[in-house]
Design an enzyme around this catalytic site. Sequence first.
Site, PDB file in Angstrom:
ATOM      1  N   LYS A  99       7.772  -0.825  12.370  1.00  0.00           N
ATOM      2  CA  LYS A  99       8.644  -0.269  11.276  1.00  0.00           C
ATOM      3  C   LYS A  99       9.404   0.727  11.410  1.00  0.00           C
ATOM      4  CE  LYS A  99       4.223  -1.321   8.354  1.00  0.00           C
ATOM      5  NZ  LYS A  99       3.339  -0.709   7.047  1.00  0.00           N
TER       6      LYS A  99
ATOM      7  N   GLU B 187      -4.827  -7.606  14.907  1.00  0.00           N
ATOM      8  CA  GLU B 187      -4.612  -6.245  14.724  1.00  0.00           C
ATOM      9  C   GLU B 187      -5.686  -5.375  14.669  1.00  0.00           C
ATOM     10  OE1 GLU B 187      -2.653  -5.792  10.758  1.00  0.00           O
ATOM     11  OE2 GLU B 187      -1.452  -4.401  11.403  1.00  0.00           O
TER      12      GLU B 187
ATOM     13  N   HIS C 250      -4.591 -34.260  16.931  1.00  0.00           N
ATOM     14  CA  HIS C 250      -3.461 -35.178  17.393  1.00  0.00           C
ATOM     15  C   HIS C 250      -2.446 -34.269  18.195  1.00  0.00           C
ATOM     16  CE1 HIS C 250      -5.026 -38.814  15.299  1.00  0.00           C
ATOM     17  NE2 HIS C 250      -5.467 -37.650  14.465  1.00  0.00           N
TER      18      HIS C 250
ATOM     19  N   GLU D 174      10.661  -4.664   4.524  1.00  0.00           N
ATOM     20  CA  GLU D 174      10.772  -5.842   4.240  1.00  0.00           C
ATOM     21  C   GLU D 174      10.260  -6.167   2.770  1.00  0.00           C
ATOM     22  OE1 GLU D 174       8.858  -5.125   6.831  1.00  0.00           O
ATOM     23  OE2 GLU D 174       9.175  -6.388   8.577  1.00  0.00           O
TER      24      GLU D 174
ATOM     25  N   GLY E 155      -4.833  -2.229   5.340  1.00  0.00           N
ATOM     26  CA  GLY E 155      -4.034  -3.227   4.936  1.00  0.00           C
ATOM     27  C   GLY E 155      -4.758  -4.908   5.237  1.00  0.00           C
ATOM     28  N   ARG E 156      -5.338  -5.208   6.286  1.00  0.00           N
ATOM     29  CA  ARG E 156      -6.012  -6.499   6.517  1.00  0.00           C
ATOM     30  C   ARG E 156      -7.198  -6.402   6.228  1.00  0.00           C
ATOM     31  NH1 ARG E 156      -4.939  -3.000  10.774  1.00  0.00           N
ATOM     32  NH2 ARG E 156      -6.564  -2.578  11.997  1.00  0.00           N
TER      33      ARG E 156
ATOM     34  N   LYS F 232       0.806  -1.214  -0.049  1.00  0.00           N
ATOM     35  CA  LYS F 232       0.084  -0.018  -0.125  1.00  0.00           C
ATOM     36  C   LYS F 232       0.730   1.274  -0.067  1.00  0.00           C
ATOM     37  CE  LYS F 232      -3.469   2.184   2.642  1.00  0.00           C
ATOM     38  NZ  LYS F 232      -4.422   1.779   3.920  1.00  0.00           N
TER      39      LYS F 232
HETATM   40  C1  G6Q Z   1      -2.479  -4.225   8.201  1.00  0.00           C
HETATM   41  C2  G6Q Z   1      -1.189  -3.618   8.437  1.00  0.00           C
HETATM   42  C3  G6Q Z   1      -0.096  -4.131   7.858  1.00  0.00           C
HETATM   43  C4  G6Q Z   1       0.532  -3.931   6.436  1.00  0.00           C
HETATM   44  C5  G6Q Z   1       1.822  -4.204   6.371  1.00  0.00           C
HETATM   45  C6  G6Q Z   1       2.119  -3.964   4.937  1.00  0.00           C
HETATM   46  O1  G6Q Z   1      -3.458  -3.738   8.346  1.00  0.00           O
HETATM   47  O2  G6Q Z   1      -1.201  -2.164   8.437  1.00  0.00           O
HETATM   48  O3  G6Q Z   1      -0.048  -5.761   7.884  1.00  0.00           O
HETATM   49  O4  G6Q Z   1      -0.566  -4.603   5.568  1.00  0.00           O
HETATM   50  O5  G6Q Z   1       2.520  -3.565   7.267  1.00  0.00           O
HETATM   51  O6  G6Q Z   1       2.109  -2.693   4.578  1.00  0.00           O
HETATM   52  P1  G6Q Z   1       2.224  -2.156   2.904  1.00  0.00           P
HETATM   53  O7  G6Q Z   1       1.101  -2.590   2.083  1.00  0.00           O
HETATM   54  O8  G6Q Z   1       2.242  -0.590   2.972  1.00  0.00           O
HETATM   55  O9  G6Q Z   1       3.714  -2.542   2.538  1.00  0.00           O
END
Ligand code: G6Q
Length: 544
Positions: free
Chosen positions: A505, A354, A385, A213, A268-269, A207
């Site tokens: 972050k 989250e 199990h 990462e 994001g989620r 986003k």
């Molecule tokens: C979701 C969070 C988090 C996010 C990641 C990736 O609700 O904000 O999991 O999706 O940190 O972020 P970017 O899409 O900006 O790389």
Amino acid sequence: MTTPLKQLPAWKALEAHASSIKATHLRQLFADDPSRGERLTAEAEGIFLDYSKHRITDETLKLFLQLAEESGLREKLDAMFRGDKINITENRAVLHVALRAPKDAVIEFDGKNVVPEVHAVLDKMAAFADQLRSGKWLGYTEKPIRNIVNIGIGGSDLGPVMAYEALRHYSDRDLTFRFVSNVDGTDFHEATRDLDQEETLFIISSKTFTTLETMTNAHTARAWSLGKLKEHAAVARHFVAVSTNAQEVSKFGIDTANMFGFWDWVGGRYSMDSAIGLSTMIAIGPDHYRAMLAGFHSMDEHFRTTPFDKNLPFLMGALAIWYNDFFDAQTVAVLPYDQYLKRFPAYLQQLTMESNGKHVTLDGRVVDYQTGPIFWGEPGTNGQHSFYQLIHQGTKLIPCDFIGFFKSLNPIGRHHDLLMSNVFAQAEALAFGKTAEELKAENVADWLIPHKTFEGNRPSSVLLADHMTPATLGKLIALYEHSVFVQGAIWQIDSFDQWGVELGKVLAVRIIPELESAEEPALKHDSSTNALIRKYRAHRRPTA
Ligand code: G6Q
């Protein structure tokens, strides 16, 4: 200022009610009402919920309906669907429901209908997916792309991974899909070691397009590709982006014509059905993807329009609050009896934890009650199990969500009946247990009886649907999304920010130069962190 939750009459009544119900065993509740197993159920959009094996009565539900009323749940729900900026700490609207709205719907944000834009992106994704699936999208050396690698993390990874696994049956088996998320180089290495650069396309999903990462993996991917393809111009054929940040995308070298956008109002989620789902669409094709969106939408409509006493997300949300706040339960186990849903618990962990892992209310008050429970789980029957022992006979109360299907997509011999018999048997055993009398009647030795006794009274829901389809997956996800919303709304928290994740972050960024600098750095952390950094520096592989 909102009335604090614990001062609401319904909350107080629930406290009193909980202490009276704690003395009642599920065996008793079932004995008192022979129709309970059929009565305490609900069904919507082909998803059936049996919630009879919960430590509740009609009174419990009545009080939760009153709590919904006193919490202004209906108004909060309408505010979300209307595009109000309910994510107050980030001053953002929360409009993932617009991502799956039909073409003719009107959802306004800042005075503008967002639905046409959503469909324009979907059409662009579909055109791209069709080109790839038909072998018409060629790599730089004119070979068709056969491998798709999604690079993203968190919300830009967990949804795509889960959906790819869940809908594998519907996927194009001639294409290979891989997902890289971890900044651990092993993730990238293992995902690409057997792939040919000439046939591999990377989707950089981020986003913000600034996440450490993802950007590290994206740069490694570019170097890996150019290692064979040589020419920088190859990037345009082998990299596309999914992002809201056009500037950073073009800085990276990706043509913004190959960028699939989404919006600030998609968290994001909550983004797996935005352009973040590009890998899913390539795997299953645009028609199946649209069917998945229609599934999401049907559950959105169910949530928005159905009275709460028959409303699946409401009922599941109320049950989560019930155990979390009135029975001191710490966790919820999600137990899908479908191998295709193997990544569903991991996906739900982010969605639920989250969203509702918050300790202050929207007014900034520290809560004096428990918020988001820990979600965890594994596909059945594997869990039986291992950790089911603790659920059956341990000292902790763990409400369970069992998820099963009437039909298997891979009907082989008796497998499916055996699988489903385990769902019913586990839920039954958890609720009713096994008494000392029953064991005696089976001639179990006296000294073994305490060990073999199952107290029972352990609650569970059973969710059933016909078979796994893209639409069913959409409905299931929306069901949990809205259940999370119900919980957060009642707890008076902001379910849509994630300051704890933001912290991660920035923290590492401070330490990176301290690990990498040639000079011994002047460390100003606590003595433990300083010592760990020194130890790592002493042993790390020297830079080549
Ligand atoms: C979701 C969070 C988090 C996010 C990641 C990736 O609700 O904000 O999991 O999706 O940190 O972020 P970017 O899409 O900006 O790389």
